[in-house]
Design a protein around this motif. Sequence first.
Motif, short mmCIF file in Angstrom:
data_model
loop_
_atom_site.label_atom_id
_atom_site.label_comp_id
_atom_site.label_asym_id
_atom_site.label_seq_id
_atom_site.Cartn_x
_atom_site.Cartn_y
_atom_site.Cartn_z
N ARG A 111 6.99 1.99 7.78
CA ARG A 111 6.74 3.44 7.95
C ARG A 111 8.05 4.22 8.01
O ARG A 111 8.19 5.25 7.35
N THR A 156 3.85 13.71 3.01
CA THR A 156 2.95 12.60 3.33
C THR A 156 1.84 13.13 4.22
O THR A 156 2.09 13.69 5.28
N TYR A 205 2.25 1.22 -3.17
CA TYR A 205 3.56 0.58 -3.25
C TYR A 205 3.47 -0.85 -2.70
O TYR A 205 2.67 -1.13 -1.82
N TYR A 261 9.51 4.36 4.55
CA TYR A 261 8.84 5.33 3.68
C TYR A 261 9.22 6.76 4.06
O TYR A 261 9.45 7.60 3.19
N TYR A 280 12.50 7.46 2.56
CA TYR A 280 12.34 7.63 1.12
C TYR A 280 11.87 9.06 0.79
O TYR A 280 12.44 9.72 -0.07
#
Length: 130
Positions: free
Chosen positions: A7, A63, A105, A10, A13
């Motif tokens: 988490r 997100t 992913y 991500y 990212y």
Amino acid sequence: MSDFNVRDFYDRYIEALNAHQFDRMNEFVHDDIVMHSEPSTRADLVAQLHSITDAVPDFHWETQEIAINGDSLAVRLLNTGTPAKEWLGAAPTGKPIEIVEYAIYRVRDGKFLHMSAIHDAEALQKQLAA
């Protein structure tokens, strides 16, 4: 890899994407990847990201939902921005777009190995033409 937090990875990212720091993709993506079920490269991904933000300079990924199962992620994102150049065959109208993206992913050794995403292309085309 026991101390690797998918988490957090991500989130970092997405922060890099939103800062348009595509030169940082080596932190997140293997050199050789599978993208949309086809062999690809990190360089291909970076070129794709540059093409998006060249046309939509304020492109933003948010997100909304994330599901993690081991080394696999499924994510629901809200993508927004205002096209400033022709994009996907449509001239800019000055109006913002908003599109939901679903991405899947797989992470291996702390980087993405498989990346795939879909969105409602018809809804996006309608917004671009409006």
